[in-house]
Design an enzyme around this catalytic site. Structure first.
Site, PDB file in Angstrom:
ATOM      1  N   GLU A  62       0.890  -1.177   0.000  1.00  0.00           N
ATOM      2  CA  GLU A  62       0.000   0.000   0.000  1.00  0.00           C
ATOM      3  C   GLU A  62       0.916   1.211   0.000  1.00  0.00           C
ATOM      4  O   GLU A  62       1.486   1.566   1.025  1.00  0.00           O
ATOM      5  CB  GLU A  62      -0.877   0.003   1.253  1.00  0.00           C
ATOM      6  CG  GLU A  62      -1.801  -1.185   1.382  1.00  0.00           C
ATOM      7  CD  GLU A  62      -2.954  -1.149   0.402  1.00  0.00           C
ATOM      8  OE1 GLU A  62      -3.089  -0.158  -0.339  1.00  0.00           O
ATOM      9  OE2 GLU A  62      -3.710  -2.126   0.361  1.00  0.00           O
TER      10      GLU A  62
ATOM     11  N   CYS B 299      -2.422   8.898   2.809  1.00  0.00           N
ATOM     12  CA  CYS B 299      -2.169   8.467   1.432  1.00  0.00           C
ATOM     13  C   CYS B 299      -3.346   8.851   0.534  1.00  0.00           C
ATOM     14  O   CYS B 299      -3.156   9.130  -0.641  1.00  0.00           O
ATOM     15  CB  CYS B 299      -1.920   6.971   1.392  1.00  0.00           C
ATOM     16  SG  CYS B 299      -3.178   6.030   2.257  1.00  0.00           S
TER      17      CYS B 299
HETATM   18  P1  NAP Z   1       8.383   5.218   4.397  1.00  0.00           P
HETATM   19  O1  NAP Z   1       9.549   6.097   4.602  1.00  0.00           O
HETATM   20  O2  NAP Z   1       8.358   4.333   3.221  1.00  0.00           O
HETATM   21  O3  NAP Z   1       8.246   4.358   5.728  1.00  0.00           O
HETATM   22  C1  NAP Z   1       7.247   3.355   5.879  1.00  0.00           C
HETATM   23  C2  NAP Z   1       7.837   2.198   6.631  1.00  0.00           C
HETATM   24  O4  NAP Z   1       8.803   1.553   5.788  1.00  0.00           O
HETATM   25  C3  NAP Z   1       8.591   2.587   7.898  1.00  0.00           C
HETATM   26  O5  NAP Z   1       8.418   1.582   8.842  1.00  0.00           O
HETATM   27  C4  NAP Z   1      10.025   2.673   7.422  1.00  0.00           C
HETATM   28  O6  NAP Z   1      10.951   2.512   8.459  1.00  0.00           O
HETATM   29  C5  NAP Z   1      10.059   1.520   6.447  1.00  0.00           C
HETATM   30  N1  NAP Z   1      11.062   1.624   5.398  1.00  0.00           N
HETATM   31  C6  NAP Z   1      11.529   2.744   4.797  1.00  0.00           C
HETATM   32  N2  NAP Z   1      12.411   2.420   3.851  1.00  0.00           N
HETATM   33  C7  NAP Z   1      12.500   1.067   3.827  1.00  0.00           C
HETATM   34  C8  NAP Z   1      13.254   0.133   3.062  1.00  0.00           C
HETATM   35  N3  NAP Z   1      14.078   0.519   2.102  1.00  0.00           N
HETATM   36  N4  NAP Z   1      13.110  -1.175   3.352  1.00  0.00           N
HETATM   37  C9  NAP Z   1      12.256  -1.574   4.301  1.00  0.00           C
HETATM   38  N5  NAP Z   1      11.528  -0.755   5.053  1.00  0.00           N
HETATM   39  C10 NAP Z   1      11.635   0.564   4.816  1.00  0.00           C
HETATM   40  O7  NAP Z   1       7.049   6.038   4.340  1.00  0.00           O
HETATM   41  P2  NAP Z   1       6.579   7.171   5.329  1.00  0.00           P
HETATM   42  O8  NAP Z   1       7.241   8.443   4.942  1.00  0.00           O
HETATM   43  O9  NAP Z   1       6.702   6.730   6.757  1.00  0.00           O
HETATM   44  O10 NAP Z   1       5.019   7.213   5.013  1.00  0.00           O
HETATM   45  C11 NAP Z   1       4.499   8.030   4.037  1.00  0.00           C
HETATM   46  C12 NAP Z   1       4.188   7.289   2.774  1.00  0.00           C
HETATM   47  O11 NAP Z   1       3.323   6.203   3.038  1.00  0.00           O
HETATM   48  C13 NAP Z   1       3.458   8.154   1.789  1.00  0.00           C
HETATM   49  O12 NAP Z   1       3.935   7.937   0.494  1.00  0.00           O
HETATM   50  C14 NAP Z   1       2.033   7.685   1.918  1.00  0.00           C
HETATM   51  O13 NAP Z   1       1.235   7.966   0.801  1.00  0.00           O
HETATM   52  C15 NAP Z   1       2.235   6.239   2.143  1.00  0.00           C
HETATM   53  N6  NAP Z   1       1.049   5.630   2.739  1.00  0.00           N
HETATM   54  C16 NAP Z   1       0.320   4.766   1.997  1.00  0.00           C
HETATM   55  C17 NAP Z   1      -0.827   4.203   2.520  1.00  0.00           C
HETATM   56  C18 NAP Z   1      -1.683   3.257   1.729  1.00  0.00           C
HETATM   57  O14 NAP Z   1      -2.509   2.588   2.310  1.00  0.00           O
HETATM   58  N7  NAP Z   1      -1.541   3.178   0.424  1.00  0.00           N
HETATM   59  C19 NAP Z   1      -1.209   4.516   3.820  1.00  0.00           C
HETATM   60  C20 NAP Z   1      -0.432   5.409   4.543  1.00  0.00           C
HETATM   61  C21 NAP Z   1       0.701   5.950   3.986  1.00  0.00           C
HETATM   62  P3  NAP Z   1      11.717   3.777   9.105  1.00  0.00           P
HETATM   63  O15 NAP Z   1      10.679   4.628   9.727  1.00  0.00           O
HETATM   64  O16 NAP Z   1      12.637   3.168  10.110  1.00  0.00           O
HETATM   65  O17 NAP Z   1      12.433   4.453   7.983  1.00  0.00           O
END
Ligand code: NAP
Length: 458
Positions: A232, A266
């Site tokens: 997601e 999101c």
């Molecule tokens: P993010 O940086 O991708 O972080 C999400 C999770 O992934 C965190 O637990 C993060 O850990 C981990 N992570 C980051 N890079 C990773 C990698 N290379 N390998 C494995 N795990 C990794 O996203 P965010 O900034 O927290 O959240 C915002 C994004 O989420 C936005 O793009 C939003 O649209 C999206 N989102 C989507 C949905 C949906 O249902 N489609 C819902 C909510 C949010 P760390 O915190 O330790 O870096």
């Protein structure tokens, strides 16, 4: 990145956590695996009773849990309470419906496959890794955990590094409600620790909610391990306003849809695509309504917009807005970080966005809206689909034929007509294109992490 709670409204460190060592991570996966062996032997009514109890616990602890959310990521206290209530409702939904969703089916004509009887059944897979974001620290996890546990799976959670208190709270919640110890285990690890967990043979599948780069990374590791994955990811949802729309309702909903969760959902509407006949009136009213929002301490009951969750999130958002301004966009309100402690950014409206601007293609994760003027519905649809994302969308029109044109034509996981994108346990949730693969919620969500087994009897 430290695993720590830092209050976004003040910038102050609230609590820092030591990461788990590899040995601790391994032990926690072992607990989740042992719990799976116990849980798979239980029946739906037993799991449903535990799930209902977990929902009750959450509701009993509503004020404390909501305050924790405000302190960890800055959403307003009213929205934090709503998130806690939504979690409890989602848990009850799956407590109630899981057995039906996973009932399987009998083949009406078993002779067609040379059997005396043929059927299907859904069975749990095992330990599922959930990598989760900070924007809905409880709900994002619950919408995975409730169906997963009701199906008989167990979970290990790698939560975002800035919401460890929520992660630790969730670690205890299900056990307190009666689930076998270890049914849901938090791993306090950095993003770099995810690969090791996903390659552990006891972990059978993964779900990630977060950014596109994180999704690509986890999906490629899961692919190399032949493990099922649900993603997601981000969105840059269009919100289309046509001349027949109820403009007052459209403007009020546009504001809510852009700024709910401090603009960090999101499925926030991010690109407002407005027909030329109503464009100027929309921009005028939308700008006034955005500018009138009460920005302030998210613990104050009257606050409508709190801070961006992290310093880097605010920097990224402002870079998008500044890039658009530098390339000729017009900012009708907001546009500069607020000069006060914490990571506040004002409600911002950007008009005249063109494809050369980063804001055209990238997701604005904060309270900044892009508004586009279009000549007709064909241009509106083309612009709506001119994005790598495809999560949700909204269309405002009172013309039935036009409504159908957009509902059919928009490339997204959902279309909301004369309303605002919201997730409901009853409706499948997920995206197409770079917004992800698979579905959460509804029957589809609980079936994602099940083995659909065919049974043939001679
Ligand atoms: P993010 O940086 O991708 O972080 C999400 C999770 O992934 C965190 O637990 C993060 O850990 C981990 N992570 C980051 N890079 C990773 C990698 N290379 N390998 C494995 N795990 C990794 O996203 P965010 O900034 O927290 O959240 C915002 C994004 O989420 C936005 O793009 C939003 O649209 C999206 N989102 C989507 C949905 C949906 O249902 N489609 C819902 C909510 C949010 P760390 O915190 O330790 O870096």
């Amino acid at each position: 990145m430290a695993i720590a709670t830092v209050n976004p409204a003040t910038g102050e460190l609230v609590e820092e956590f030591a990461p788990h060592t590899d040995a601790e991570v391994d032990a926690r996966i072992g607990e989740a695996h042992d719990a799976f062996l116990a849980l798979r032997g239980t029946e739906f009514p037993e799991r449903a009773a535990w799930m209902r109890r977990a929902a009750e616990l959450l509701e009993d602890e509503l004020e404390g849990a909501a305050t924790m959310l405000v302190r960890e990521m800055g959403k307003t206290i009213a929205q934090a309470r709503a998130e806690v209530r939504k979690c409890a409702a989602g848990m009850r939904f799956y407590a109630e419906r899981a057995e039906d969703f996973l009932a399987g089916a009998e083949l009406a004509d078993p002779a067609a496959v040379g059997a005396s009887r043929a059927s299907t059944r859904y069975q749990p897979l095992g330990v599922v890794l959930a990598v989760m974001p900070w924007n809905y620290p409880l709900w994002q996890v619950i919408r995975f955990a409730a169906p997963a546990l009701m199906a008989g799976n167990t979970g290990v959670l790698k939560h975002a590094s800035n919401v460890p208190q929520s992660a630790v709270y969730l670690d205890a919640l299900f056990e307190r409600a009666g689930f076998p110890a270890g049914s849901f285990r938090t791993l306090l690890i950095p993003a770099s620790g995810v690969e090791r967990v996903l390659r552990d043979p006891r972990v059978v599948a993964a779900t990630l909610t977060g950014s596109e780069p994180a999704g690509r990374s986890v999906a490629s590791i899961a692919g190399s391990e032949v493990k099922h994955v649900v993603l997601e990811l981000g969105g840059s949802d269009p919100f289309i306003v046509m001349p027949t729309a109820d403009l007052d309702a459209a403007v009020a909903t546009a504001v809510a849809s852009r700024t709910t969760n401090n603009g960090q959902a999101c499925i926030n509407a991010k690109r407002f695509i407005v027909h030329a006949d109503v464009h100027d009136a929309f921009v005028e009213r939308f700008t006034a309504a955005m500018a009138a929002l009460v920005v302030g301490d998210p613990m104050d009951e009257g606050t409508q917009l709190g801070p961006v969750a992290t310093a880097s999130g605010r920097r990224d958002l402002h870079e998008l807005v500044a890039d658009a301004r530098d390339k000729g966009a017009v900012i009708t309100t907001g546009g500069e970080p607020l000069d006060r402690p914490g990571w506040f950014y004002p409600p911002t409206v950007v008009t005249g966005v063109t494809p050369e601007m980063r804001l055209y293609a990238e997701e604005a994760f904060g309270p900044a809206a892009s508004v586009f003027r279009v000549a007709d519905r064909e241009e509106a649809l083309r612009l709506a689909n001119d994005t790598s994302f495809g999560l949700s969308s909204a269309v405002w029109t009172r013309d039935a034929e036009e409504e159908e044109f957009f509902v059919n034509g928009i490339d997204a996981g959902a279309v909301f007509v004369n309303g605002m994108s919201v997730s409901y346990p009853e409706l499948p949730f997920g995206g197409v294109k770079d917004s992800g693969v698979g579905r959460e919620l509804s029957a589809e969500g609980i079936r994602e992490f099940c083995n659909l087994k065919s049974v043939w009897r001679g």
